[in-house]
Design an enzyme around this catalytic site. Sequence first.
Site, PDB file in Angstrom:
ATOM      1  N   LEU A  56       0.814  -1.206   0.000  1.00 16.38           N
ATOM      2  CA  LEU A  56       0.000   0.000   0.000  1.00 16.38           C
ATOM      3  C   LEU A  56       0.853   1.263   0.000  1.00 16.38           C
ATOM      4  O   LEU A  56       2.024   1.238   0.395  1.00 16.38           O
ATOM      5  CB  LEU A  56      -0.909   0.006   1.237  1.00 16.38           C
ATOM      6  N   SER A  62       9.395   2.472  -0.831  1.00 14.57           N
ATOM      7  CA  SER A  62      10.474   3.311  -1.360  1.00 14.57           C
ATOM      8  C   SER A  62      11.596   3.482  -0.348  1.00 14.57           C
ATOM      9  O   SER A  62      12.783   3.465  -0.705  1.00 14.57           O
ATOM     10  CB  SER A  62       9.932   4.683  -1.775  1.00 14.57           C
ATOM     11  N   SER A 146       1.636  -1.496  -7.389  1.00 15.54           N
ATOM     12  CA  SER A 146       1.301  -2.663  -8.232  1.00 15.54           C
ATOM     13  C   SER A 146       0.219  -3.510  -7.564  1.00 15.54           C
ATOM     14  O   SER A 146       0.478  -4.639  -7.157  1.00 15.54           O
ATOM     15  CB  SER A 146       2.544  -3.505  -8.532  1.00 15.54           C
TER      16      SER A 146
END
EC number: 2.7.1.25
Length: 247
Positions: A56, A62, A146
């Site tokens: 999520l 990142s 994704s």
Amino acid sequence: MSQSNSDDSASSSTQQAGDGQDDVQQNIVWHAHTVSREDRESKLGQRGVVVWFTGLSGCGKSTIANELDRLLIDRGATCTLLDGDNVRHGLCAPPSVLKEEHGEDFAGRFGLGFGPTDREENIRRIGAVTELFASAGVIVLAAFVSPYQRDRDRVRNTIESSGRAGDFLEVFVDTPLEICKQRDPKGLYQKAIAGEIKNFTGISDPYDAPPSPEIHLKWREGQTPHDQASEIIREMEKRGVLGPAKG
């Protein structure tokens, strides 16, 4: 991954290829390279693989990927990092970004929003790029929401078909939705809950949690991105896709 309400209405999938290119596939053939993948991997002293982070928005993809990137570089690996927000500034830019330079028709055909079809194309493009890097012997870190399992499976098939089984490592950054909402570093959840952003994963769009990822990073209180990146390093070594540190 940042999401923009203004981009949702634009979908490249609704446009036809046109321009007399309908039969172009008949005229395209694969050109074999003189330098093989094995040659490139041998030169680099490593195996080209894709480490695909999914989860999520706000789960830490990142941040962990950046920490892993640093750890890999420090041990002498050749790697690169593809981030969901960053590619939306170029390769997968929304229509609003492309329109000024390329015009409305181009932007409508090739710009990507956040509807289901545009998300599919976003991941298809990224998958193709990661395959190119991996085939050159590079370790590719890809950090993308994704959300759809079918799209991640297609990337896996692309990577492993061109290389070997095990060249695609799916990393599920499993952070509870409530924790992601509390973090909300970009204020996106607040906007999505208020209805200002459509098709937002976890709020108004589904997320398909990986049923059997190679690496499952479950959220634990007090665990740092360095801890999680180190866990990935250990798993890569265990699976034989990462050799000893160089130098």
